[in-house]
Design a protein around this motif. Structure first.
Motif, PDB file in Angstrom:
ATOM      1  N   GLU A   1      15.193  40.193  42.704  1.00 36.52           N
ATOM      2  CA  GLU A   1      14.544  39.986  43.990  1.00 36.52           C
ATOM      3  C   GLU A   1      13.892  41.273  44.488  1.00 36.52           C
ATOM      4  O   GLU A   1      14.360  42.378  44.202  1.00 36.52           O
ATOM      5  CB  GLU A   1      15.547  39.488  45.040  1.00 36.52           C
ATOM      6  CG  GLU A   1      16.743  40.401  45.281  1.00 36.52           C
ATOM      7  CD  GLU A   1      17.762  39.791  46.229  1.00 36.52           C
ATOM      8  OE1 GLU A   1      17.547  38.675  46.743  1.00 36.52           O
ATOM      9  OE2 GLU A   1      18.800  40.455  46.477  1.00 36.52           O
ATOM     10  N   LEU A   2      12.808  41.081  45.224  1.00 35.30           N
ATOM     11  CA  LEU A   2      12.097  42.210  45.801  1.00 35.30           C
ATOM     12  C   LEU A   2      12.949  42.879  46.875  1.00 35.30           C
ATOM     13  O   LEU A   2      13.553  42.198  47.707  1.00 35.30           O
ATOM     14  CB  LEU A   2      10.780  41.737  46.418  1.00 35.30           C
ATOM     15  CG  LEU A   2      10.016  42.734  47.268  1.00 35.30           C
ATOM     16  CD1 LEU A   2       9.378  43.790  46.373  1.00 35.30           C
ATOM     17  CD2 LEU A   2       8.971  42.031  48.112  1.00 35.30           C
ATOM     18  N   VAL A   3      12.961  44.201  46.867  1.00 35.96           N
ATOM     19  CA  VAL A   3      13.607  44.964  47.932  1.00 35.96           C
ATOM     20  C   VAL A   3      12.541  45.547  48.855  1.00 35.96           C
ATOM     21  O   VAL A   3      12.552  45.308  50.055  1.00 35.96           O
ATOM     22  CB  VAL A   3      14.497  46.074  47.356  1.00 35.96           C
ATOM     23  CG1 VAL A   3      15.099  46.909  48.487  1.00 35.96           C
ATOM     24  CG2 VAL A   3      15.599  45.496  46.479  1.00 35.96           C
ATOM     25  N   ALA A   4      11.628  46.320  48.277  1.00 36.16           N
ATOM     26  CA  ALA A   4      10.570  46.942  49.070  1.00 36.16           C
ATOM     27  C   ALA A   4       9.472  47.426  48.141  1.00 36.16           C
ATOM     28  O   ALA A   4       9.742  47.797  46.993  1.00 36.16           O
ATOM     29  CB  ALA A   4      11.111  48.118  49.883  1.00 36.16           C
ATOM     30  N   VAL A   5       8.240  47.410  48.639  1.00 35.38           N
ATOM     31  CA  VAL A   5       7.113  47.962  47.893  1.00 35.38           C
ATOM     32  C   VAL A   5       6.257  48.795  48.826  1.00 35.38           C
ATOM     33  O   VAL A   5       6.243  48.574  50.038  1.00 35.38           O
ATOM     34  CB  VAL A   5       6.257  46.869  47.216  1.00 35.38           C
ATOM     35  CG1 VAL A   5       7.034  46.159  46.141  1.00 35.38           C
ATOM     36  CG2 VAL A   5       5.699  45.907  48.237  1.00 35.38           C
ATOM     37  N   ILE A   6       5.514  49.728  48.235  1.00 37.21           N
ATOM     38  CA  ILE A   6       4.612  50.577  49.002  1.00 37.21           C
ATOM     39  C   ILE A   6       3.323  50.747  48.210  1.00 37.21           C
ATOM     40  O   ILE A   6       3.354  50.965  46.996  1.00 37.21           O
ATOM     41  CB  ILE A   6       5.278  51.932  49.321  1.00 37.21           C
ATOM     42  CG1 ILE A   6       4.382  52.794  50.217  1.00 37.21           C
ATOM     43  CG2 ILE A   6       5.692  52.682  48.057  1.00 37.21           C
ATOM     44  CD1 ILE A   6       5.115  54.003  50.814  1.00 37.21           C
ATOM     45  N   THR A   7       2.200  50.623  48.898  1.00 38.65           N
ATOM     46  CA  THR A   7       0.906  50.773  48.251  1.00 38.65           C
ATOM     47  C   THR A   7       0.523  52.245  48.156  1.00 38.65           C
ATOM     48  O   THR A   7       1.160  53.107  48.775  1.00 38.65           O
ATOM     49  CB  THR A   7      -0.179  50.034  49.026  1.00 38.65           C
ATOM     50  OG1 THR A   7      -0.407  50.718  50.267  1.00 38.65           O
ATOM     51  CG2 THR A   7       0.219  48.591  49.314  1.00 38.65           C
ATOM     52  N   ASN A   8      -0.536  52.519  47.407  1.00 41.35           N
ATOM     53  CA  ASN A   8      -0.974  53.897  47.268  1.00 41.35           C
ATOM     54  C   ASN A   8      -1.463  54.468  48.601  1.00 41.35           C
ATOM     55  O   ASN A   8      -1.477  55.693  48.790  1.00 41.35           O
ATOM     56  CB  ASN A   8      -2.081  54.011  46.219  1.00 41.35           C
ATOM     57  CG  ASN A   8      -3.235  53.060  46.480  1.00 41.35           C
ATOM     58  OD1 ASN A   8      -3.118  51.876  46.176  1.00 41.35           O
ATOM     59  ND2 ASN A   8      -4.326  53.549  47.023  1.00 41.35           N
ATOM     60  N   SER A   9      -1.826  53.596  49.544  1.00 39.62           N
ATOM     61  CA  SER A   9      -2.273  54.056  50.859  1.00 39.62           C
ATOM     62  C   SER A   9      -1.147  54.074  51.891  1.00 39.62           C
ATOM     63  O   SER A   9      -1.374  54.433  53.045  1.00 39.62           O
ATOM     64  CB  SER A   9      -3.427  53.196  51.367  1.00 39.62           C
ATOM     65  OG  SER A   9      -3.031  51.847  51.459  1.00 39.62           O
ATOM     66  N   GLY A  10       0.049  53.692  51.467  1.00 44.53           N
ATOM     67  CA  GLY A  10       1.212  53.796  52.345  1.00 44.53           C
ATOM     68  C   GLY A  10       1.657  52.525  53.024  1.00 44.53           C
ATOM     69  O   GLY A  10       2.622  52.540  53.799  1.00 44.53           O
ATOM     70  N   GLY A  11       0.988  51.428  52.773  1.00 41.84           N
ATOM     71  CA  GLY A  11       1.434  50.164  53.336  1.00 41.84           C
ATOM     72  C   GLY A  11       2.737  49.723  52.709  1.00 41.84           C
ATOM     73  O   GLY A  11       2.941  49.886  51.505  1.00 41.84           O
TER      74      GLY A  11
END
Length: 118
Positions: A46-56
């Motif tokens: 399951e997904l916990v957390a993700v972050i984009t290259n721009s910080g989202g």
């Protein structure tokens, strides 16, 4: 080829904190996401957390207010600060990178065990 090296897992008491790190090496597209998933015995990943290259950022509901994801683009490293840990957070935590080339490429780390127990 992209390689992901995770660190920071371990045994912690309920209410404690841990910080996971995942360092990526190799060629990653400038448009990418870095994140953490987890898998407990007998359960689906399951997904916990993700972050984009721009910080989202995006968080699973069950970690909102307790976990914080961040990244250092210069080091190609993603972090997961985990506070107020609960026994149900016990799982193998896996680092994930999605490199948005065409088609997108998905990379996984080997996983790091987090055990929350008294």
């Amino acid at each position: 080829q992209v390689q992901l090296v995770e660190s920071g897992g371990g045994l912690v008491q309920p209410g404690g904190s841990l910080r996971l790190s995942c360092a990526a090496s190799g060629s990653i597209h400038s448009t990418n996401t870095m994140g953490w998933y987890r898998q407990a015995p007998g359960k689906q990943r399951e997904l916990v957390a993700v972050i984009t290259n721009s910080g989202g950022t995006t968080y699973a509901d069950f970690v909102k207010g307790r976990f914080t994801i961040s990244r250092d683009n210069a080091k190609n490293t993603v972090y997961l600060q985990m506070n107020s840990l609960k026994p149900e957070d016990t799982a193998v935590y896996l680092c994930n990178v999605v490199s948005y080339v065409s088609p997108p490429r998905y990379y996984w780390g080997q996983g790091t065990q987090v055990t929350v127990s008294s």
